[in-house]
Design a protein around this motif. Sequence first.
Motif, PDB file in Angstrom:
ATOM      1  N   GLY A 155       0.789  -1.316  -0.024  1.00 26.35           N
ATOM      2  CA  GLY A 155       0.142   0.083  -0.006  1.00 26.35           C
ATOM      3  C   GLY A 155       1.006   1.275   0.010  1.00 26.35           C
ATOM      4  O   GLY A 155       0.402   2.468   0.184  1.00 26.35           O
ATOM      5  N   THR A 156       2.178   1.013  -0.345  1.00 30.30           N
ATOM      6  CA  THR A 156       2.874   2.487  -0.464  1.00 30.30           C
ATOM      7  C   THR A 156       4.259   1.879  -1.038  1.00 30.30           C
ATOM      8  O   THR A 156       4.512   0.820  -1.230  1.00 30.30           O
ATOM      9  N   ALA A 157       4.909   2.944  -1.700  1.00 31.00           N
ATOM     10  CA  ALA A 157       6.032   2.691  -2.590  1.00 31.00           C
ATOM     11  C   ALA A 157       7.293   2.439  -1.664  1.00 31.00           C
ATOM     12  O   ALA A 157       8.211   1.605  -2.141  1.00 31.00           O
ATOM     13  N   GLU A 158       7.518   2.846  -0.629  1.00 28.57           N
ATOM     14  CA  GLU A 158       8.465   2.709   0.592  1.00 28.57           C
ATOM     15  C   GLU A 158       7.890   3.244   1.590  1.00 28.57           C
ATOM     16  O   GLU A 158       7.034   4.023   2.062  1.00 28.57           O
ATOM     17  N   GLU A 159       9.165   2.887   2.700  1.00 29.33           N
ATOM     18  CA  GLU A 159       8.710   3.027   4.197  1.00 29.33           C
ATOM     19  C   GLU A 159      10.220   2.925   4.843  1.00 29.33           C
ATOM     20  O   GLU A 159      11.091   2.120   4.334  1.00 29.33           O
ATOM     21  N   PRO A 160      10.426   3.657   5.973  1.00 27.87           N
ATOM     22  CA  PRO A 160      11.509   3.581   6.806  1.00 27.87           C
ATOM     23  C   PRO A 160      11.589   2.281   7.521  1.00 27.87           C
ATOM     24  O   PRO A 160      10.596   1.614   7.694  1.00 27.87           O
ATOM     25  N   PHE A 161      12.871   1.941   7.789  1.00 29.21           N
ATOM     26  CA  PHE A 161      12.925   0.746   8.451  1.00 29.21           C
ATOM     27  C   PHE A 161      14.091   1.091   9.505  1.00 29.21           C
ATOM     28  O   PHE A 161      14.927   1.840   9.452  1.00 29.21           O
ATOM     29  N   GLU A 162      13.791   0.050  10.663  1.00 31.87           N
ATOM     30  CA  GLU A 162      14.988  -0.026  11.707  1.00 31.87           C
ATOM     31  C   GLU A 162      15.170  -1.617  11.882  1.00 31.87           C
ATOM     32  O   GLU A 162      14.517  -2.138  12.592  1.00 31.87           O
ATOM     33  N   ALA A 163      16.447  -2.094  11.543  1.00 35.33           N
ATOM     34  CA  ALA A 163      16.779  -3.415  11.530  1.00 35.33           C
ATOM     35  C   ALA A 163      18.190  -3.640  11.574  1.00 35.33           C
ATOM     36  O   ALA A 163      18.802  -2.796  10.811  1.00 35.33           O
ATOM     37  N   ALA A 164      18.514  -4.785  12.035  1.00 33.53           N
ATOM     38  CA  ALA A 164      20.139  -5.071  12.023  1.00 33.53           C
ATOM     39  C   ALA A 164      20.271  -5.829  10.545  1.00 33.53           C
ATOM     40  O   ALA A 164      21.549  -5.839  10.232  1.00 33.53           O
ATOM     41  N   THR A 165      19.489  -6.759  10.145  1.00 26.97           N
ATOM     42  CA  THR A 165      19.504  -7.796   9.057  1.00 26.97           C
ATOM     43  C   THR A 165      18.223  -7.704   8.347  1.00 26.97           C
ATOM     44  O   THR A 165      17.117  -7.224   8.648  1.00 26.97           O
ATOM     45  N   LEU A 166      18.412  -8.390   7.154  1.00 22.81           N
ATOM     46  CA  LEU A 166      17.601  -8.387   6.047  1.00 22.81           C
ATOM     47  C   LEU A 166      16.456  -9.063   6.758  1.00 22.81           C
ATOM     48  O   LEU A 166      15.118  -8.877   6.511  1.00 22.81           O
ATOM     49  N   GLU A 167      16.836 -10.378   7.541  1.00 22.71           N
ATOM     50  CA  GLU A 167      15.692 -11.100   8.005  1.00 22.71           C
ATOM     51  C   GLU A 167      14.782 -10.421   8.922  1.00 22.71           C
ATOM     52  O   GLU A 167      13.667 -10.212   9.037  1.00 22.71           O
ATOM     53  N   GLU A 168      15.512  -9.575   9.973  1.00 16.39           N
ATOM     54  CA  GLU A 168      14.952  -8.818  10.794  1.00 16.39           C
ATOM     55  C   GLU A 168      13.763  -7.583  10.302  1.00 16.39           C
ATOM     56  O   GLU A 168      12.737  -7.671  10.677  1.00 16.39           O
ATOM     57  N   LEU A 169      14.371  -7.051   9.073  1.00 17.99           N
ATOM     58  CA  LEU A 169      13.624  -6.172   8.366  1.00 17.99           C
ATOM     59  C   LEU A 169      12.278  -6.772   7.802  1.00 17.99           C
ATOM     60  O   LEU A 169      11.341  -6.012   7.906  1.00 17.99           O
ATOM     61  N   LEU A 170      12.522  -7.940   7.277  1.00 19.65           N
ATOM     62  CA  LEU A 170      11.371  -8.412   6.574  1.00 19.65           C
ATOM     63  C   LEU A 170      10.331  -8.951   7.516  1.00 19.65           C
ATOM     64  O   LEU A 170       9.040  -8.933   7.318  1.00 19.65           O
ATOM     65  N   ALA A 171      10.705  -9.505   8.590  1.00 21.07           N
ATOM     66  CA  ALA A 171       9.879  -9.921   9.718  1.00 21.07           C
ATOM     67  C   ALA A 171       8.954  -8.671   9.983  1.00 21.07           C
ATOM     68  O   ALA A 171       7.849  -8.849  10.267  1.00 21.07           O
ATOM     69  N   GLY A 172       9.698  -7.822  10.363  1.00 26.55           N
ATOM     70  CA  GLY A 172       9.066  -6.372  10.797  1.00 26.55           C
ATOM     71  C   GLY A 172       7.961  -5.901   9.832  1.00 26.55           C
ATOM     72  O   GLY A 172       6.977  -5.514  10.115  1.00 26.55           O
ATOM     73  N   ALA A 173       8.490  -5.858   8.434  1.00 25.78           N
ATOM     74  CA  ALA A 173       7.660  -5.306   7.525  1.00 25.78           C
ATOM     75  C   ALA A 173       6.448  -6.034   7.138  1.00 25.78           C
ATOM     76  O   ALA A 173       5.533  -5.549   6.646  1.00 25.78           O
ATOM     77  N   THR A 174       6.554  -7.319   7.443  1.00 30.92           N
ATOM     78  CA  THR A 174       5.571  -8.256   7.011  1.00 30.92           C
ATOM     79  C   THR A 174       4.488  -8.445   7.982  1.00 30.92           C
ATOM     80  O   THR A 174       3.333  -9.250   8.030  1.00 30.92           O
ATOM     81  N   ALA A 175       4.741  -8.350   9.435  1.00 32.08           N
ATOM     82  CA  ALA A 175       4.189  -8.625  10.636  1.00 32.08           C
ATOM     83  C   ALA A 175       2.758  -7.947  10.375  1.00 32.08           C
ATOM     84  O   ALA A 175       2.393  -6.755  10.044  1.00 32.08           O
ATOM     85  N   GLY A 176       1.645  -8.746  10.700  1.00 36.33           N
ATOM     86  CA  GLY A 176       0.196  -8.458  10.372  1.00 36.33           C
ATOM     87  C   GLY A 176      -0.094  -8.126   8.995  1.00 36.33           C
ATOM     88  O   GLY A 176      -1.174  -7.505   8.722  1.00 36.33           O
ATOM     89  N   ARG A 177       0.693  -8.428   7.946  1.00 34.81           N
ATOM     90  CA  ARG A 177       0.382  -8.020   6.566  1.00 34.81           C
ATOM     91  C   ARG A 177       0.486  -9.445   5.770  1.00 34.81           C
ATOM     92  O   ARG A 177       1.519  -9.509   5.027  1.00 34.81           O
ATOM     93  N   GLU A 178      -0.511 -10.088   5.678  1.00 32.94           N
ATOM     94  CA  GLU A 178      -0.323 -11.437   5.198  1.00 32.94           C
ATOM     95  C   GLU A 178      -0.275 -11.389   3.685  1.00 32.94           C
ATOM     96  O   GLU A 178       0.580 -12.152   3.156  1.00 32.94           O
ATOM     97  N   ARG A 179      -0.899 -10.320   2.971  1.00 36.81           N
ATOM     98  CA  ARG A 179      -0.639 -10.267   1.442  1.00 36.81           C
ATOM     99  C   ARG A 179       0.653  -9.916   1.233  1.00 36.81           C
ATOM    100  O   ARG A 179       1.441 -10.539   0.332  1.00 36.81           O
ATOM    101  N   LEU A 180       1.340  -9.156   1.971  1.00 33.61           N
ATOM    102  CA  LEU A 180       2.796  -8.593   1.721  1.00 33.61           C
ATOM    103  C   LEU A 180       3.692  -9.667   1.747  1.00 33.61           C
ATOM    104  O   LEU A 180       4.568 -10.007   1.201  1.00 33.61           O
ATOM    105  N   ALA A 181       3.349 -10.499   3.216  1.00 33.00           N
ATOM    106  CA  ALA A 181       4.119 -11.545   3.178  1.00 33.00           C
ATOM    107  C   ALA A 181       4.336 -12.618   2.462  1.00 33.00           C
ATOM    108  O   ALA A 181       5.330 -13.287   1.836  1.00 33.00           O
ATOM    109  N   ARG A 182       3.184 -12.903   1.496  1.00 33.00           N
ATOM    110  CA  ARG A 182       3.191 -13.957   0.476  1.00 33.00           C
ATOM    111  C   ARG A 182       3.888 -13.287  -0.731  1.00 33.00           C
ATOM    112  O   ARG A 182       4.751 -13.903  -1.154  1.00 33.00           O
ATOM    113  N   VAL A 183       3.790 -11.914  -0.964  1.00 33.71           N
ATOM    114  CA  VAL A 183       4.738 -11.650  -2.412  1.00 33.71           C
ATOM    115  C   VAL A 183       6.243 -11.384  -1.858  1.00 33.71           C
ATOM    116  O   VAL A 183       7.120 -11.694  -2.635  1.00 33.71           O
TER     117      VAL A 183
END
Length: 83
Positions: A17-45
């Motif tokens: 629902g957006t082109a970009e957003e800020p993040f705070e994470a140490a690794t890509l794994e941590e970033l992706l977990a945070g970005a997709t939390a509660g966003r099932e459709r985004l998690a699938r993509v």
Amino acid sequence: MATGTIRYWAAAKDAAGTAEEPFEAATLEELLAGATAGRERLARVVGMSSFLVDGDPVGKRAHGQVALSDGATVEVLPPFAGG
């Protein structure tokens, strides 16, 4: 902990629902977990996507091993069709 920007392309942009957003994470794994939390459709993509970190392909590297630095840009690239 690094801060930066995550950019979504094509189907990922639609699912986020957006082109970009800020993040705070140490690794890509941590970033992706945070970005997709509660966003099932985004998690699938994201699960089908490839990633660039500061323009460099992540490839098959384990996401937990991909460290992020301050000011990093992570791009989420879902599979593209066309030719």
